[in-house]
Design a protein around this motif. Structure first.
Motif, PDB file in Angstrom:
ATOM      1  N   CYS A 179       0.835  -1.208   0.000  1.00  6.64           N
ATOM      2  CA  CYS A 179       0.000   0.000   0.000  1.00  6.64           C
ATOM      3  C   CYS A 179       0.865   1.251   0.000  1.00  6.64           C
ATOM      4  O   CYS A 179       1.801   1.358   0.786  1.00  6.64           O
ATOM      5  N   ARG A 180       0.551   2.175  -0.871  1.00  5.62           N
ATOM      6  CA  ARG A 180       1.166   3.501  -0.866  1.00  5.62           C
ATOM      7  C   ARG A 180       0.100   4.456  -0.340  1.00  5.62           C
ATOM      8  O   ARG A 180      -1.019   4.456  -0.860  1.00  5.62           O
ATOM      9  N   TRP A 181       0.461   5.258   0.686  1.00  4.84           N
ATOM     10  CA  TRP A 181      -0.572   6.030   1.360  1.00  4.84           C
ATOM     11  C   TRP A 181      -0.033   7.340   1.913  1.00  4.84           C
ATOM     12  O   TRP A 181       1.170   7.508   2.108  1.00  4.84           O
ATOM     13  N   VAL A 182      -0.950   8.275   2.114  1.00  5.12           N
ATOM     14  CA  VAL A 182      -0.658   9.570   2.737  1.00  5.12           C
ATOM     15  C   VAL A 182      -1.737   9.833   3.788  1.00  5.12           C
ATOM     16  O   VAL A 182      -2.818   9.251   3.738  1.00  5.12           O
ATOM     17  N   ALA A 183      -1.424  10.694   4.733  1.00  3.92           N
ATOM     18  CA  ALA A 183      -2.386  11.081   5.767  1.00  3.92           C
ATOM     19  C   ALA A 183      -2.587  12.589   5.709  1.00  3.92           C
ATOM     20  O   ALA A 183      -1.709  13.335   5.254  1.00  3.92           O
ATOM     21  N   THR A 184      -3.735  13.035   6.177  1.00  4.06           N
ATOM     22  CA  THR A 184      -4.041  14.466   6.259  1.00  4.06           C
ATOM     23  C   THR A 184      -4.540  14.760   7.661  1.00  4.06           C
ATOM     24  O   THR A 184      -5.502  14.130   8.117  1.00  4.06           O
ATOM     25  N   LEU A 185      -3.879  15.701   8.351  1.00  5.97           N
ATOM     26  CA  LEU A 185      -4.283  16.123   9.682  1.00  5.97           C
ATOM     27  C   LEU A 185      -5.058  17.424   9.553  1.00  5.97           C
ATOM     28  O   LEU A 185      -4.546  18.410   9.030  1.00  5.97           O
ATOM     29  N   ASP A 225       3.388  12.954   4.645  1.00  6.45           N
ATOM     30  CA  ASP A 225       3.887  12.007   3.658  1.00  6.45           C
ATOM     31  C   ASP A 225       5.370  11.781   3.891  1.00  6.45           C
ATOM     32  O   ASP A 225       5.941  12.286   4.856  1.00  6.45           O
ATOM     33  N   ASP A 226       6.010  11.047   3.013  1.00 10.42           N
ATOM     34  CA  ASP A 226       7.424  10.698   3.125  1.00 10.42           C
ATOM     35  C   ASP A 226       8.238  11.603   2.207  1.00 10.42           C
ATOM     36  O   ASP A 226       8.584  11.218   1.099  1.00 10.42           O
ATOM     37  N   HIS A 227       8.466  12.836   2.648  1.00 15.79           N
ATOM     38  CA  HIS A 227       9.239  13.818   1.881  1.00 15.79           C
ATOM     39  C   HIS A 227       8.665  14.024   0.477  1.00 15.79           C
ATOM     40  O   HIS A 227       9.374  13.978  -0.520  1.00 15.79           O
ATOM     41  N   GLY A 228       7.340  14.220   0.420  1.00 17.00           N
ATOM     42  CA  GLY A 228       6.671  14.486  -0.852  1.00 17.00           C
ATOM     43  C   GLY A 228       6.193  13.242  -1.580  1.00 17.00           C
ATOM     44  O   GLY A 228       5.523  13.343  -2.604  1.00 17.00           O
ATOM     45  N   GLN A 229       6.524  12.074  -1.070  1.00 17.78           N
ATOM     46  CA  GLN A 229       6.094  10.811  -1.672  1.00 17.78           C
ATOM     47  C   GLN A 229       5.185  10.074  -0.691  1.00 17.78           C
ATOM     48  O   GLN A 229       5.273  10.271   0.517  1.00 17.78           O
ATOM     49  N   PRO A 230       4.327   9.186  -1.185  1.00 17.63           N
ATOM     50  CA  PRO A 230       3.508   8.383  -0.266  1.00 17.63           C
ATOM     51  C   PRO A 230       4.389   7.455   0.573  1.00 17.63           C
ATOM     52  O   PRO A 230       5.464   7.035   0.134  1.00 17.63           O
ATOM     53  N   PHE A 231       3.939   7.135   1.786  1.00 14.59           N
ATOM     54  CA  PHE A 231       4.566   6.067   2.566  1.00 14.59           C
ATOM     55  C   PHE A 231       4.243   4.760   1.868  1.00 14.59           C
ATOM     56  O   PHE A 231       3.251   4.655   1.133  1.00 14.59           O
ATOM     57  N   GLU A 232       5.074   3.726   2.093  1.00 15.41           N
ATOM     58  CA  GLU A 232       4.802   2.405   1.541  1.00 15.41           C
ATOM     59  C   GLU A 232       4.837   1.388   2.667  1.00 15.41           C
ATOM     60  O   GLU A 232       5.773   1.368   3.459  1.00 15.41           O
ATOM     61  N   THR A 233       3.806   0.569   2.718  1.00 13.96           N
ATOM     62  CA  THR A 233       3.722  -0.514   3.689  1.00 13.96           C
ATOM     63  C   THR A 233       3.317  -1.755   2.919  1.00 13.96           C
ATOM     64  O   THR A 233       2.383  -1.705   2.124  1.00 13.96           O
ATOM     65  N   ARG A 234       4.017  -2.867   3.140  1.00 15.62           N
ATOM     66  CA  ARG A 234       3.749  -4.049   2.322  1.00 15.62           C
ATOM     67  C   ARG A 234       3.687  -5.317   3.154  1.00 15.62           C
ATOM     68  O   ARG A 234       4.204  -5.379   4.246  1.00 15.62           O
ATOM     69  N   VAL A 235       3.059  -6.305   2.554  1.00 19.35           N
ATOM     70  CA  VAL A 235       3.094  -7.671   3.059  1.00 19.35           C
ATOM     71  C   VAL A 235       4.075  -8.421   2.168  1.00 19.35           C
ATOM     72  O   VAL A 235       3.915  -8.419   0.944  1.00 19.35           O
TER      73      VAL A 235
END
Length: 173
Positions: free
Chosen positions: A125-131, A145-155
């Protein structure tokens, strides 16, 4: 990690932030969960009110990867709220582990520390959050986000190797 443990080499550090950079510089992506620490500090006598946090999965793919290296942080002395994010739900769910949820007030000299713990059991999953927050009577939001890029979390795919790195202790591969 896209390489087997035998090809990763020595990370050269036991500092968690440096270990994380080392893994990502070798093509590593967070496995199963990503931990993001948010720190909000009040700077004026007018409180900032944290209204909500939303997460958007911008893309999802089947599991991938070959090697799993686990990094384990050491606990500190700051009170922290944990906000769990289920990336596998549509839309992702966001829920505090315990205690009151949003809204949260932060005034001058106060700290609000939130560990955003996003996890998946089914995808890369590539994802961003908004507060969303209110300050001085004005509503606003900030993208996390991760310095302008989405975070990545994987299985990882089945059949992966596992290596362990604990903060302050040399890695075991």
């Amino acid at each position: 990690m896209p390489k087997p443990l035998s090809e990763l080499g020595d990370p050269g550090s036991t500092n968690l932030a440096q270990l994380h950079r080392w893994a990502h510089s070798r093509g590593g992506i967070d496995a199963y969960w990503t931990l993001i620490r948010l720190v909000v500090q009040g700077r004026s006598s007018t409180p900032v009110v944290l209204q909500a946090l939303q997460v958007e999965v911008v893309s999802g793919e089947p599991p991938s990867g070959r090697t799993l290296v686990k990094f384990q942080p050491v606990a500190g002395g700051i009170p922290v709220r944990t906000l769990n994010v289920e990336l596998d739900r549509t839309p992702p769910t966001v829920q505090f582990e315990e205690g009151p949820g949003f809204p949260l007030r932060v005034s001058s000299g106060e700290l609000e520390v939130i560990d955003l713990l996003a996890h998946t059991a089914s995808c890369t999953c590539r994802w961003v959050a908004t507060l969303h927050f209110t300050a001085d009577g004005e509503s606003d939001s900030v993208t996390i986000d991760d310095h302008g890029q989405p975070f990545e979390t994987r299985v990882p795919k089945n059949g992966y190797e596992v290596g362990f790195c604990n903060e302050g202790v040399p890695c075991r591969f």
